[in-house]
Each structure stands twice: as structure tokens, then as C-alpha cells.
Design an enzyme around this catalytic site. Structure first.
Site, short mmCIF file in Angstrom:
data_model
loop_
_atom_site.label_atom_id
_atom_site.label_comp_id
_atom_site.label_asym_id
_atom_site.label_seq_id
_atom_site.Cartn_x
_atom_site.Cartn_y
_atom_site.Cartn_z
N THR A 121 35.93 42.81 50.12
CA THR A 121 37.35 43.10 50.24
C THR A 121 37.74 43.38 51.69
OG1 THR A 121 38.98 44.82 49.69
CG2 THR A 121 36.70 45.49 49.63
N ASP A 122 39.01 43.17 52.02
CA ASP A 122 39.49 43.51 53.37
C ASP A 122 39.53 45.02 53.59
OD1 ASP A 122 41.64 44.08 51.70
OD2 ASP A 122 43.12 42.89 52.82
N GLU A 123 39.42 45.80 52.49
CA GLU A 123 39.52 47.26 52.64
C GLU A 123 38.35 47.85 53.41
OE1 GLU A 123 40.52 49.44 49.16
OE2 GLU A 123 41.82 47.87 48.41
N TYR A 148 35.77 53.85 46.96
CA TYR A 148 35.63 52.43 46.59
C TYR A 148 35.31 51.58 47.83
CZ TYR A 148 37.17 47.60 45.99
OH TYR A 148 37.24 46.23 46.03
N LYS A 152 31.92 49.34 48.96
CA LYS A 152 31.96 47.89 49.25
C LYS A 152 31.43 47.64 50.67
CE LYS A 152 33.20 44.94 47.05
NZ LYS A 152 32.54 44.12 45.99
N ILE A 189 50.50 45.36 40.47
CA ILE A 189 51.47 44.38 39.94
C ILE A 189 51.48 44.36 38.41
CG2 ILE A 189 51.94 41.89 39.82
CD1 ILE A 189 51.64 41.80 42.87
P1 NAD Z 1 37.58 44.12 37.87
O1 NAD Z 1 37.44 45.60 37.81
O2 NAD Z 1 38.73 43.46 37.19
O3 NAD Z 1 36.25 43.43 37.30
C1 NAD Z 1 34.96 43.89 37.59
C2 NAD Z 1 33.99 43.30 36.57
O4 NAD Z 1 32.66 43.73 36.92
C3 NAD Z 1 34.25 43.76 35.13
O5 NAD Z 1 34.15 42.66 34.24
C4 NAD Z 1 33.14 44.77 34.87
O6 NAD Z 1 32.77 44.84 33.51
C5 NAD Z 1 32.03 44.22 35.76
N1 NAD Z 1 31.06 45.26 36.16
C6 NAD Z 1 31.31 46.46 36.72
N2 NAD Z 1 30.17 47.13 36.94
C7 NAD Z 1 29.16 46.31 36.53
C8 NAD Z 1 27.74 46.44 36.50
N3 NAD Z 1 27.13 47.55 36.94
N4 NAD Z 1 27.02 45.40 36.04
C9 NAD Z 1 27.62 44.27 35.58
N5 NAD Z 1 28.97 44.11 35.56
C10 NAD Z 1 29.72 45.12 36.03
O7 NAD Z 1 37.55 43.77 39.42
P2 NAD Z 1 38.17 42.52 40.21
O8 NAD Z 1 39.50 42.88 40.70
O9 NAD Z 1 37.97 41.30 39.40
O10 NAD Z 1 37.19 42.49 41.47
C11 NAD Z 1 36.00 41.69 41.44
C12 NAD Z 1 35.37 41.68 42.79
O11 NAD Z 1 36.29 41.16 43.75
C13 NAD Z 1 34.96 43.06 43.29
O12 NAD Z 1 33.74 42.95 43.96
C14 NAD Z 1 36.08 43.44 44.26
O13 NAD Z 1 35.61 44.32 45.25
C15 NAD Z 1 36.42 42.08 44.82
N6 NAD Z 1 37.80 41.96 45.34
C16 NAD Z 1 38.87 42.15 44.50
C17 NAD Z 1 40.16 42.01 45.00
C18 NAD Z 1 41.37 42.22 44.13
O14 NAD Z 1 42.49 42.23 44.65
N7 NAD Z 1 41.23 42.37 42.83
C19 NAD Z 1 40.35 41.69 46.36
C20 NAD Z 1 39.22 41.51 47.19
C21 NAD Z 1 37.96 41.64 46.65
O1 TDX Z 2 51.30 52.35 40.23
C1 TDX Z 2 51.02 52.07 41.39
N1 TDX Z 2 51.96 52.26 42.37
C2 TDX Z 2 51.73 51.96 43.68
O2 TDX Z 2 52.62 52.14 44.53
C3 TDX Z 2 49.72 51.53 41.78
C4 TDX Z 2 48.66 51.31 40.73
C5 TDX Z 2 49.50 51.23 43.11
N2 TDX Z 2 50.48 51.44 44.03
C6 TDX Z 2 50.22 51.02 45.44
C7 TDX Z 2 48.92 51.43 46.06
C8 TDX Z 2 48.63 50.28 47.01
O3 TDX Z 2 49.33 50.49 48.23
O4 TDX Z 2 50.20 49.59 45.41
C9 TDX Z 2 49.23 49.07 46.33
C10 TDX Z 2 48.21 48.23 45.57
O5 TDX Z 2 47.45 49.11 44.76
P1 TDX Z 2 46.19 48.60 43.88
O6 TDX Z 2 46.64 47.52 42.94
O7 TDX Z 2 45.53 49.79 43.32
O8 TDX Z 2 45.31 47.85 44.98
P2 TDX Z 2 44.57 48.33 46.33
O9 TDX Z 2 44.27 49.78 46.30
O10 TDX Z 2 45.36 47.79 47.48
O11 TDX Z 2 43.18 47.52 46.16
C11 TDX Z 2 43.16 46.18 45.61
O12 TDX Z 2 42.99 45.22 46.62
C12 TDX Z 2 41.74 45.16 47.28
C13 TDX Z 2 42.07 46.01 44.57
O13 TDX Z 2 42.24 46.96 43.54
C14 TDX Z 2 40.71 46.13 45.20
O14 TDX Z 2 39.68 45.91 44.25
C15 TDX Z 2 40.59 45.12 46.29
O15 TDX Z 2 39.39 45.31 47.00
#
Ligand code: NAD
Ligand code: TDX
Length: 332
Positions: A121-123, A148, A152, A189
Site C-alpha cells: 500500500t502507499d500508506e 496497519y 505492511k 466508499i
Molecule cells: P480485505 O480485508 O478485503 O481482504 C483480505 C483477505 O485476506 C480476506 O479474504 C481475509 O480473509 C484474508 N486474510 C486475512 N488474514 C489472513 C491470513 N492470516 N491467512 C489467509 N488469509 C487471510 O483487504 P483488501 O482491501 O482486499 O486488501 C488486500 C491487500 O491489498 C492487502 O494486502 C492490502 O494491504 C492491499 N491493498 C489494499 C488497498 C485497498 O484500497 N483496499 C490498497 C492498497 C493495497
Molecule cells: O466512515 C468513514 N468516514 C471517513 O471519513 C470511513 C470508514 C473512513 N473515512 C475516511 C478515512 C480516510 O481518510 O475516508 C478515508 C478512507 O478510509 P478507508 O476506506 O478506511 O481507507 P484508508 O484508511 O485510506 O486505507 C485504504 O487504502 C489503503 C485501505 O483500507 C487500505 O487497506 C489500503 O492500504
């Protein structure tokens, strides 16, 4: 054709990636997923059984992982605990899944000399000033803010060290905020869309000025497949699609697209340590691998995501009540 092991393939980004691979390549997929609160078998429904198989298990289970890695040509590692707000309340599981899980996988790919792509992630780079022109690049220093993002960052460091010390053939990608179908309703979202569908008001943390760099999950998937197939081992690639938007702008757009007044949201308690702004410079990915986003129109992507949640209530409804109860406990 490759036999892929996709960890976390029942989660949001992983399930969309598996669907993308089935549609755009002839690779076969074994999904390893622990089915935590965030994983859903239903997210993989309808995929061909002769190309996708599911294994229920923990990525930190060394014996299980060794067997699966020994049976595949490449691993794409999505499995992680992914939610910042949860990590602030109960960080322990983040260390287990994100750090120990990645370590376990690295030891297996090292033993079997298997190609690995690690999803991050960019975080890990921390945050940027709201009004600066600066963006993250592959050389930005790591500076994570939350439990978190620090786990990562730790997992990325392990991958880099295993490349350098043991010659593991791994790539890393750091992507910005994804949106699209199959995202858990705890995330920004989907939470706002399903709130409106339930007659609840969207909830904005603090003043809503924080900026996220939105990318459609389909563009994340195409970038990961490009890196897996043509990226250089040992390299990091940033993935982003120039989608910067403040949280307030996103909430107002959701309300407009759903026919509600622009001010029909609540401001709630801010997230402790809330990162101000993320922004990705994806020049390396674009120039080196020729990748381009195809879903860059945020308003259109958001409208089709709203349609998806409207028509898939059976998928998200079981998680909604618990999610809102979790937020209510913390004034959010
Ligand atoms: P998510 O929480 O929707 O899904 C995570 C999945 O991993 C789930 O299916 C969960 O059951 C599985 N999991 C968790 N712990 C596990 C374990 N110990 N063993 C096996 N499976 C396990 O998350 P996501 O949003 O799909 O994110 C997936 C990946 O992408 C993560 O590595 C996250 O850091 C990265 N990522 C997500 C975003 C985003 O915006 N969602 C952005 C950048 C990077
Ligand atoms: O109800 C809300 N209201 C609100 O203002 C929630 C749930 C979030 N927020 C804000 C917090 C953040 O500034 O919205 C922004 C996005 O929040 P999240 O969806 O929780 O995402 P973020 O914390 O930015 O992280 C996400 O992007 C990077 C993913 O959850 C991570 O897994 C990924 O690494």
C-alpha cells in the site's frame, strides 16, 4: 500459462484480481484464504472450477503454505488484515497476518525458488501535506503512521531483505486507495453507499479535508498482472491513476449520484493519527511496463459501484449491522 497461488483471494482486491486473471489470461489459480470477517466465498462465485480452486487456511501456517507453494509457478500475496480503524483498536492480529504471514510465505518461496509478487500500500510512506504538489515515488522514505501501515511496511522490508540476502525472485507493488465491487462495508466508499441505501446518513471523519488517491480495483488488477508477467524481480512499482479527491468531495458525489442533498451527511469523531493526503506518481509503471489505467473516470466508476451495491444487498447486508455497531462504539 502459470499455476498461481493467490493468498487473500476471497477479499476485496484479491477476488477482483482472481476474476481479472480468469478473464484476461489462461493462468490457473489456487486461492488460499483464512475467511476472516473480510473474506467471502461468495466473492468467487461463478468462476470455472477447472481453473480456480479454494483452500481454506492461514498464510502463517508453514506446512500448509509449503505444500501449496511447492505446487505452483508463482505466488501473488494479498492476504492481510487491511483496515486502519480496526488496527487502532486491536493491532495483534495485524502482526500475525501481515508480518508473520509474509515471513512464512517468504520462507516457502525461498525453499522452492518460486516467483513472488507482494501486494502493498502507499500508506507505508506516511502522508503528504494537503496543499503540496509532492507525490510518492519508489524512492520516498518509509514513514508509516498506523499499526496497519507499519505492519505492511514491515512486510515490505522482509520481502526486500529476502531478495537481497537469499536471491528470492520477488516484486512489490504499493497501490493507492481502491474502490469497486466486493469491498467490505467497513471501508469509506461502501460504508457511505450502503448507509444511504439503508436510510442512514454518510459519516465523515473530522472536517473531511483528507485526500485519498482513488483507483478502480480493475486497474489495480491489470497493473498487478502486468508486474507479475513482465516486472523485474527485486523491483518496487507504485500503482496509481491520478485520482486525488478529498473525502468531503467523495461524500458529496455519492449523495449527488444517489439523489440526496449535498449536505445530508454527519461529521463524526476523527481517526486518531489520521493521514492527511496520499498521492502516487506511477511514472515507473507507465514507462517501464507500458501500463495504463482504463477506469480513470471516477464519477462513472462510482456510479457503477453504487449500482453494484444496489443490486448485491445479499452480499453486503450480513456485515452491515456489526460494522455500524463497531463504529458506534467509537463515536464514528
Ligand atoms: P480485505 O480485508 O478485503 O481482504 C483480505 C483477505 O485476506 C480476506 O479474504 C481475509 O480473509 C484474508 N486474510 C486475512 N488474514 C489472513 C491470513 N492470516 N491467512 C489467509 N488469509 C487471510 O483487504 P483488501 O482491501 O482486499 O486488501 C488486500 C491487500 O491489498 C492487502 O494486502 C492490502 O494491504 C492491499 N491493498 C489494499 C488497498 C485497498 O484500497 N483496499 C490498497 C492498497 C493495497
Ligand atoms: O466512515 C468513514 N468516514 C471517513 O471519513 C470511513 C470508514 C473512513 N473515512 C475516511 C478515512 C480516510 O481518510 O475516508 C478515508 C478512507 O478510509 P478507508 O476506506 O478506511 O481507507 P484508508 O484508511 O485510506 O486505507 C485504504 O487504502 C489503503 C485501505 O483500507 C487500505 O487497506 C489500503 O492500504
Amino acid at each position: 500459462m502459470m499455476r498461481l497461488l493467490v493468498t487473500g483471494g476471497a477479499g476485496f482486491v484479491g477476488a477482483n484480481f482472481v476474476r481479472h486473471v480468469i478473464e484476461h489470461s489462461d493462468h490457473e489459480v489456487a486461492v488460499l484464504d483464512a475467511l476472516t470477517y473480510a473474506g467471502h466465498r461468495a466473492s468467487l462465485a461463478g468462476l470455472p472450477a477447472d481453473r480456480v480452486r479454494f483452500v481454506h487456511g492461514d498464510v502463517a501456517d508453514a506446512r500448509l503454505v509449503d505444500g501449496l507453494v511447492g505446487d505452483c509457478d508463482a505466488v501473488v500475496h494479498f492476504a492481510a488484515e487491511s483496515h486502519n480503524d480496526r488496527s487502532l483498536r486491536d493491532p495483534r492480529i495485524f502482526l500475525h497476518s501481515n508480518v508473520v504471514g509474509t515471513f512464512t510465505l517468504l520462507e516457502a518461496v525461498r525453499r522452492h525458488n518460486t516467483r513472488l509478487h507482494h501486494i502493498s500500500t502507499d500508506e507505508v510512506y506516511g502522508d503528504l501535506e494537503l496543499d503540496s504538489p509532492e507525490r510518492f515515488t519508489e524512492t520516498t522514505a518509509y514513514n508509516p503512521s498506523s499499526p496497519y501501515s507499519s505492519t505492511k511496511a514491515g512486510s515490505d522490508m522482509l520481502v526486500r531483505a529476502w531478495c537481497r540476502s537469499f536471491g528470492v525472485r520477488a516484486t512489490i507493488s504499493n497501490c493507492s486507495n481502491n474502490y469497486g465491487p466486493y469491498q467490505h462495508v467497513e471501508k469509506f466508499i461502501p460504508r457511505q453507499i450502503t448507509n444511504v441505501l439503508r436510510g442512514l446518513r454518510p459519516k465523515l471523519y473530522g472536517g473531511g479535508r483528507n485526500v485519498r488517491d482513488w483507483i478502480h480495483v480493475e486497474d489495480h488488477s491489470s497493473a498487478v498482472l502486468a508486474i507479475l508477467e513482465t516486472g523485474r524481480p527485486g523491483q518496487t512499482y507504485l500503482i496509481g491513476a491520478d485520482g486525488e479527491c478529498s473525502n468531503r468531495e467523495v461524500v458529496e458525489l455519492v449523495l449527488a449520484l444517489m439523489g440526496r442533498p449535498a449536505q445530508a451527511y454527519d461529521q463524526v469523531a476523527d481517526r486518531p493519527g489520521h493521514d492527511q493526503r496520499y498521492a502516487i506518481d506511477a511514472t515507473k509503471l507507465r514507462t517501464e511496463l507500458g501500463w495504463r489505467p482504463r477506469f480513470g473516470d471516477f464519477e462513472r466508476g462510482l456510479a457503477s459501484t453504487i449500482d453494484w451495491y444496489r443490486t448485491h444487498e445479499a452480499w453486503w447486508a450480513p456485515s452491515k449491522e456489526d460494522t455500524e455497531a463497531f463504529y458506534a462504539k467509537h463515536g464514528q
